[in-house]
Design a protein around this motif. Structure first.
Motif, PDB file in Angstrom:
ATOM      1  N   SER A  13       0.835  -1.198   0.000  1.00 31.89           N
ATOM      2  CA  SER A  13       0.000   0.000   0.000  1.00 31.89           C
ATOM      3  C   SER A  13       0.872   1.250   0.000  1.00 31.89           C
ATOM      4  O   SER A  13       0.476   2.295  -0.514  1.00 31.89           O
ATOM      5  N   ALA A  14       2.080   1.122   0.555  1.00 35.52           N
ATOM      6  CA  ALA A  14       3.006   2.262   0.523  1.00 35.52           C
ATOM      7  C   ALA A  14       3.328   2.631  -0.922  1.00 35.52           C
ATOM      8  O   ALA A  14       3.411   3.812  -1.272  1.00 35.52           O
ATOM      9  N   ALA A  15       3.482   1.607  -1.769  1.00 34.24           N
ATOM     10  CA  ALA A  15       3.750   1.864  -3.191  1.00 34.24           C
ATOM     11  C   ALA A  15       2.585   2.627  -3.807  1.00 34.24           C
ATOM     12  O   ALA A  15       2.775   3.607  -4.537  1.00 34.24           O
ATOM     13  N   PHE A  16       1.366   2.189  -3.484  1.00 36.25           N
ATOM     14  CA  PHE A  16       0.199   2.876  -4.027  1.00 36.25           C
ATOM     15  C   PHE A  16       0.117   4.311  -3.530  1.00 36.25           C
ATOM     16  O   PHE A  16      -0.202   5.226  -4.275  1.00 36.25           O
ATOM     17  N   LEU A  17       0.431   4.485  -2.256  1.00 37.49           N
ATOM     18  CA  LEU A  17       0.376   5.832  -1.680  1.00 37.49           C
ATOM     19  C   LEU A  17       1.363   6.763  -2.376  1.00 37.49           C
ATOM     20  O   LEU A  17       1.041   7.890  -2.718  1.00 37.49           O
ATOM     21  N   LYS A  18       2.588   6.268  -2.579  1.00 38.10           N
ATOM     22  CA  LYS A  18       3.611   7.076  -3.248  1.00 38.10           C
ATOM     23  C   LYS A  18       3.132   7.502  -4.628  1.00 38.10           C
ATOM     24  O   LYS A  18       3.311   8.631  -5.058  1.00 38.10           O
ATOM     25  N   THR A  19       2.515   6.542  -5.327  1.00 38.90           N
ATOM     26  CA  THR A  19       2.041   6.825  -6.680  1.00 38.90           C
ATOM     27  C   THR A  19       0.930   7.854  -6.675  1.00 38.90           C
ATOM     28  O   THR A  19       0.793   8.640  -7.600  1.00 38.90           O
ATOM     29  N   SER A  20       0.146   7.847  -5.585  1.00 41.61           N
ATOM     30  CA  SER A  20      -1.024   8.727  -5.569  1.00 41.61           C
ATOM     31  C   SER A  20      -0.622  10.204  -5.543  1.00 41.61           C
ATOM     32  O   SER A  20      -1.465  11.077  -5.701  1.00 41.61           O
ATOM     33  N   ALA A  21       0.666  10.474  -5.355  1.00 41.78           N
ATOM     34  CA  ALA A  21       1.127  11.858  -5.427  1.00 41.78           C
ATOM     35  C   ALA A  21       1.048  12.385  -6.861  1.00 41.78           C
ATOM     36  O   ALA A  21       1.071  13.587  -7.090  1.00 41.78           O
ATOM     37  N   LEU A  22       0.954  11.465  -7.823  1.00 40.72           N
ATOM     38  CA  LEU A  22       0.886  11.871  -9.230  1.00 40.72           C
ATOM     39  C   LEU A  22      -0.546  12.192  -9.610  1.00 40.72           C
ATOM     40  O   LEU A  22      -1.486  11.595  -9.088  1.00 40.72           O
ATOM     41  N   SER A  23      -0.680  13.120 -10.560  1.00 42.98           N
ATOM     42  CA  SER A  23      -2.012  13.318 -11.123  1.00 42.98           C
ATOM     43  C   SER A  23      -2.234  12.216 -12.156  1.00 42.98           C
ATOM     44  O   SER A  23      -1.284  11.587 -12.622  1.00 42.98           O
ATOM     45  N   TRP A  24      -3.494  11.995 -12.522  1.00 46.21           N
ATOM     46  CA  TRP A  24      -3.781  10.935 -13.509  1.00 46.21           C
ATOM     47  C   TRP A  24      -3.015  11.178 -14.801  1.00 46.21           C
ATOM     48  O   TRP A  24      -2.488  10.252 -15.402  1.00 46.21           O
ATOM     49  N   ASP A  25      -2.972  12.447 -15.202  1.00 38.77           N
ATOM     50  CA  ASP A  25      -2.266  12.786 -16.449  1.00 38.77           C
ATOM     51  C   ASP A  25      -0.823  12.338 -16.417  1.00 38.77           C
ATOM     52  O   ASP A  25      -0.338  11.655 -17.311  1.00 38.77           O
ATOM     53  N   GLN A  26      -0.142  12.707 -15.316  1.00 42.24           N
ATOM     54  CA  GLN A  26       1.278  12.330 -15.187  1.00 42.24           C
ATOM     55  C   GLN A  26       1.416  10.820 -15.170  1.00 42.24           C
ATOM     56  O   GLN A  26       2.303  10.254 -15.800  1.00 42.24           O
ATOM     57  N   PHE A  27       0.515  10.177 -14.429  1.00 40.38           N
ATOM     58  CA  PHE A  27       0.559   8.726 -14.286  1.00 40.38           C
ATOM     59  C   PHE A  27       0.475   8.048 -15.647  1.00 40.38           C
ATOM     60  O   PHE A  27       1.305   7.212 -16.009  1.00 40.38           O
ATOM     61  N   TRP A  28      -0.514   8.443 -16.450  1.00 40.49           N
ATOM     62  CA  TRP A  28      -0.651   7.833 -17.781  1.00 40.49           C
ATOM     63  C   TRP A  28       0.566   8.106 -18.630  1.00 40.49           C
ATOM     64  O   TRP A  28       1.033   7.255 -19.371  1.00 40.49           O
ATOM     65  N   LYS A  29       1.068   9.338 -18.510  1.00 43.03           N
ATOM     66  CA  LYS A  29       2.209   9.703 -19.342  1.00 43.03           C
ATOM     67  C   LYS A  29       3.407   8.791 -19.037  1.00 43.03           C
ATOM     68  O   LYS A  29       4.123   8.366 -19.943  1.00 43.03           O
ATOM     69  N   ILE A  30       3.589   8.505 -17.756  1.00 42.36           N
ATOM     70  CA  ILE A  30       4.722   7.657 -17.371  1.00 42.36           C
ATOM     71  C   ILE A  30       4.530   6.234 -17.866  1.00 42.36           C
ATOM     72  O   ILE A  30       5.416   5.650 -18.488  1.00 42.36           O
ATOM     73  N   ILE A  31       3.342   5.679 -17.612  1.00 43.52           N
ATOM     74  CA  ILE A  31       3.209   4.245 -17.872  1.00 43.52           C
ATOM     75  C   ILE A  31       2.874   3.935 -19.323  1.00 43.52           C
ATOM     76  O   ILE A  31       2.972   2.792 -19.752  1.00 43.52           O
ATOM     77  N   LEU A  32       2.487   4.936 -20.112  1.00 43.84           N
ATOM     78  CA  LEU A  32       2.200   4.661 -21.527  1.00 43.84           C
ATOM     79  C   LEU A  32       3.331   5.101 -22.442  1.00 43.84           C
ATOM     80  O   LEU A  32       3.214   5.053 -23.656  1.00 43.84           O
ATOM     81  N   ASN A  33       4.439   5.512 -21.819  1.00 45.39           N
ATOM     82  CA  ASN A  33       5.620   5.847 -22.604  1.00 45.39           C
ATOM     83  C   ASN A  33       6.053   4.609 -23.399  1.00 45.39           C
ATOM     84  O   ASN A  33       6.098   3.515 -22.855  1.00 45.39           O
ATOM     85  N   PRO A  34       6.353   4.783 -24.698  1.00 48.28           N
ATOM     86  CA  PRO A  34       6.653   3.601 -25.534  1.00 48.28           C
ATOM     87  C   PRO A  34       7.731   2.696 -24.938  1.00 48.28           C
ATOM     88  O   PRO A  34       7.660   1.476 -25.050  1.00 48.28           O
ATOM     89  N   ARG A  35       8.721   3.342 -24.298  1.00 45.27           N
ATOM     90  CA  ARG A  35       9.821   2.563 -23.747  1.00 45.27           C
ATOM     91  C   ARG A  35       9.337   1.695 -22.581  1.00 45.27           C
ATOM     92  O   ARG A  35       9.762   0.553 -22.433  1.00 45.27           O
ATOM     93  N   VAL A  36       8.449   2.255 -21.788  1.00 49.22           N
ATOM     94  CA  VAL A  36       7.920   1.510 -20.646  1.00 49.22           C
ATOM     95  C   VAL A  36       7.037   0.363 -21.143  1.00 49.22           C
ATOM     96  O   VAL A  36       7.132  -0.763 -20.665  1.00 49.22           O
ATOM     97  N   ILE A  37       6.209   0.672 -22.147  1.00 52.72           N
ATOM     98  CA  ILE A  37       5.340  -0.367 -22.725  1.00 52.72           C
ATOM     99  C   ILE A  37       6.185  -1.512 -23.270  1.00 52.72           C
ATOM    100  O   ILE A  37       5.908  -2.690 -23.036  1.00 52.72           O
ATOM    101  N   ALA A  38       7.257  -1.135 -23.991  1.00 56.15           N
ATOM    102  CA  ALA A  38       8.136  -2.171 -24.559  1.00 56.15           C
ATOM    103  C   ALA A  38       8.710  -3.054 -23.457  1.00 56.15           C
ATOM    104  O   ALA A  38       8.808  -4.273 -23.608  1.00 56.15           O
ATOM    105  N   SER A  39       9.058  -2.428 -22.322  1.00 57.68           N
ATOM    106  CA  SER A  39       9.669  -3.214 -21.242  1.00 57.68           C
ATOM    107  C   SER A  39       8.641  -4.113 -20.563  1.00 57.68           C
ATOM    108  O   SER A  39       8.947  -5.235 -20.174  1.00 57.68           O
ATOM    109  N   TYR A  40       7.402  -3.605 -20.425  1.00 55.76           N
ATOM    110  CA  TYR A  40       6.341  -4.473 -19.877  1.00 55.76           C
ATOM    111  C   TYR A  40       6.178  -5.708 -20.740  1.00 55.76           C
ATOM    112  O   TYR A  40       6.142  -6.834 -20.242  1.00 55.76           O
ATOM    113  N   LYS A  41       6.057  -5.460 -22.031  1.00 57.07           N
ATOM    114  CA  LYS A  41       5.845  -6.581 -22.954  1.00 57.07           C
ATOM    115  C   LYS A  41       6.965  -7.589 -22.808  1.00 57.07           C
ATOM    116  O   LYS A  41       6.731  -8.784 -22.677  1.00 57.07           O
ATOM    117  N   LEU A  42       8.185  -7.070 -22.838  1.00 58.11           N
ATOM    118  CA  LEU A  42       9.349  -7.960 -22.750  1.00 58.11           C
ATOM    119  C   LEU A  42       9.318  -8.772 -21.462  1.00 58.11           C
ATOM    120  O   LEU A  42       9.470  -9.990 -21.479  1.00 58.11           O
TER     121      LEU A  42
END
Lengths: 366, 278
Positions: B34-63
């Motif tokens: 839950s600490a991880a979730f709390l830390k993340t909650s400091a981000l706005s939704w916009d920032q959050f999507w921007k981070i996790i939908l970055n092509p490089r991040v997507i590529a790493s998830y897939k891999l």
């Protein structure tokens, strides 16, 4: 999942033990690496036989980065002796080593360090941003609070089969360059900036040309390890690549440990002046009442003896008299420093942040 | 997951043990997460999507997910084979082999990574042989798969062994006496019995692979967009002191892993009740 636990409980203990022993033996023979560890140097007197009149023993924690292991091993013994002679107090220094960024994070997260001795000012700045170190830390000691310096050199295979003399040779199509990932390694950031600085100097400060050069250079990098020691292993043990961009002190360590008959060091025409900084962690030192000894610990690095120990461990000394003694060891290289990039904060932002220049070099390449 | 039934159990102390279970799980697992979730909650939704939908991040998830899945699959097949042989046959050196299965558990991951890279690099002896065949292992997704296969093997073998030990031979003998061929016996008698633990082992190996860092970073080569695993990107964010960015990636991995494990558990639950078509 319960099944798995059942097996563990019902497992035959002697077999389990045998497996562990085998694994341990294997691990022992292969030697672990890269983890942060803590070593304690015994105080100079070798035992706490303090009389009632003598001042209390004191303990310092020095959070440092990976390549300084050998340096501080030697320095802590010398400092303990100096401090004992000066004040009669026994001082024990605990060392912690790891990747520079990871070490800075550990301090931020509450690892109680009286002093930090890290790879770049940016890492100490980050601790300072959290209020643990005063903002003006870099002015507290001489030479931007960096008592010893280093630079980036090339390590090539014996006989230099690819004829690598300078930065320009690194972008030849048949040359494979080994350097860690600048996103995860402090040393790699120095290497990257050294290459960038060279290209700027060559092309009258044309940023676009510099980007093109560094882009070509990284096209020649087949593997990006996460840290300097990992890259050294790749180049030395696995025989991958033609040239390793390396800290000067790491290059010498490789040479001494692995034999001068296998590698040689090439000094490029220009390189970067790497200034690993040191600072007292004000909040911790004040809380523990160790400020005086912590300050002395860092200041003694600038003394003749401290400088000599640094030079013996292949860090370039600041003190002219010591530099003269070791001038055969450290050949003259034209050096530029981080101010060429507007300081660490700016360099980090421009080049190594997400979406920065380093990322642009790789993306959108598929 | 069994539902709590309102039936008097023979054993007393359900309330106490359940309470303890929940407390323990919370302290050890849920609070840190839950600490991880709390830390993340400091981000706005916009920032959050921007981070996790970055092509490089997507590529790493897939891999990360593909290689873990493939490695777990390989382990399921060969782990079953190894577990079967170790339990059903007696041969010299069996104990030693059985002990060796646990080595990937006990070995520091960095040691595993360095050892594997040394063997599979082009100058290494396996890598050299495979190079002749035009196959590159080290510093490719294939290399990551090899590392994850190494890490995951004990999970499958250790979950299957006790179940195979408890299986009665006479069922197989009965099948044979009724005229079933070996393959039929395997498919209709043995496999259904082993499917639940096999799925558990698969899930464990898979989950372990997704989070694996130490053994992979040496053999993957960490090339952006090609061989960067998701945990490495978390480390690069941390290196920039970007805690929230790092936890954002971590939280997404956590959610995907959790959903996948839930799905696997669901299949396992069905199969253990014999609800799957055969």
């Amino acid at each position: 999942m319960a099944l798995f636990l059942k097996k563990a409980a019902a497992g035959r203990p002697y077999k389990r033990g045998a497996a562990l022993l085998t694994a341990l033996a294997l691990a022992w023979s292969l030697a672990g690496c890269g983890s942060s560890d803590t070593t304690t140097n015994a105080s100079a007197t070798g035992g706490g036989s303090s009389q009632a009149s003598a001042p209390k023993d004191v303990k310092l924690t020095n959070v440092s980065y990976d390549p300084t292991r050998e340096l501080y091993d030697a320095y802590n013994k010398a400092f303990a002796k100096y401090w004992k002679d000066k004040t009669g107090q026994n001082v024990t220094v605990e060392q912690s080593h790891g990747g520079s960024g990871a070490q800075a994070r550990a301090v931020i997260d509450g690892l109680e360090a009286d002093v930090t001795t890290l790879a770049l000012a940016y890492d100490i700045d980050s601790i300072s941003d959290k209020g643990l170190i005063n903002k003006d830390w870099q002015t507290k000691l001489k030479d931007n609070s960096s008592p010893y310096t280093s630079t980036i050199v090339f390590l090539v295979r014996k006989g230099n089969p690819k004829g690598i003399k300078d930065w320009e040779d690194l972008i030849k199509p048949d040359v494979k360059v080994i350097t860690p990932n600048p996103k995860t390694s402090g040393g790699a950031r120095w290497s990257y900036l050294a290459a960038w600085g060279y290209a700027l100097k060559k092309n009258n400060n044309d940023e676009a040309k510099a980007k093109e050069y560094v882009g070509k250079l990284f096209k020649n990098v087949p593997v990006l390890d996460t840290g300097a020691r990992g890259s050294t292993t790749t180049f030395v043990e696995k025989g991958i690549g033609d040239v390793l961009l390396s800290w000067e002190n790491e290059a010498y360590l490789s040479l001494n440990q692995l034999g001068k008959d296998r590698f040689e060091i090439i000094n490029p025409s220009v390189s970067i002046l790497a200034e690993p900084p040191v600072a007292v962690v004000d909040k911790v030192a004040d809380k523990r009442g160790t400020r005086e000894v912590a300050q002395a610990y860092l200041e003694y690095l600038y003394s003749e003896e401290g400088q000599k120990i640094a030079a013996e461990n292949y860090y370039r000394p600041r003190l002219q008299s010591i530099a003269d003694q070791f001038k055969d060891k450290f050949p003259k290289i034209e050096l530029f420093d981080i101010s060429l990039f507007g300081g660490w904060a700016k360099a980090q932002q421009t080049h190594f942040s997400d979406g920065g220049v380093f990322d642009q070099i790789y993306i959108p390449s598929k | 997951m069994t539902r709590v039934r309102k039936k008097r159990s023979v054993l007393p102390g359900f309330g106490l043990s359940m309470g303890f279970t929940l407390l323990y799980l919370s302290l050890i697992v849920l609070v840190p997460l839950s600490a991880a979730f709390l830390k993340t909650s400091a981000l706005s939704w916009d920032q959050f999507w921007k981070i996790i939908l970055n092509p490089r991040v997507i590529a790493s998830y897939k891999l990360s997910f593909y290689t873990s899945f493939a490695a777990a699959l390989i382990n399921a097949v060969f782990g079953l084979l190894i577990a079967w042989v170790l339990v059903r046959y007696r041969f010299p050196g069996r104990r030693i082999i059985d002990g060796m299965i646990d080595i990937p558990f006990a070995l520091p991951t960095a040691v595993a990574g360095i050892a594997l890279t040394t063997i599979y690099a082009e100058k290494g002896w396996m890598g050299g042989l495979l190079k002749e065949l035009g196959i590159k292992v080290a510093f490719t997704p294939l290399g990551i798969m090899v590392a994850l296969t190494f890490i995951g093997l004990p999970f499958v073998v250790r979950t299957l062994q006790p179940v195979i030990e408890e299986m009665e031979k006479d069922v197989e003998e009965a099948a044979a006496s009724l005229g079933a061929y070996r393959w039929t016996t395997f498919r209709r008698v043995i496999l259904p019995e082993l499917l639940p633990p096999l799925l558990t082992g698969f899930a464990l190996a898979f989950a372990r692979g997704i989070g694996e860092y130490g053994s992979v970073v040496f053999i993957s080569g960490n090339m952006p967009m090609k061989t960067e695993i998701a945990p490495l990107l978390i480390m690069t964010k941390l290196e920039q002191f970007d805690y929230t960015g790092a936890t954002a990636i971590a939280v997404v991995m956590l959610l995907i892993s959790f959903l996948l494990l839930l799905a696997i558990n669901f299949i396992q639950w069905k199969s253990s009740r014999g609800l799957l078509p055969r």
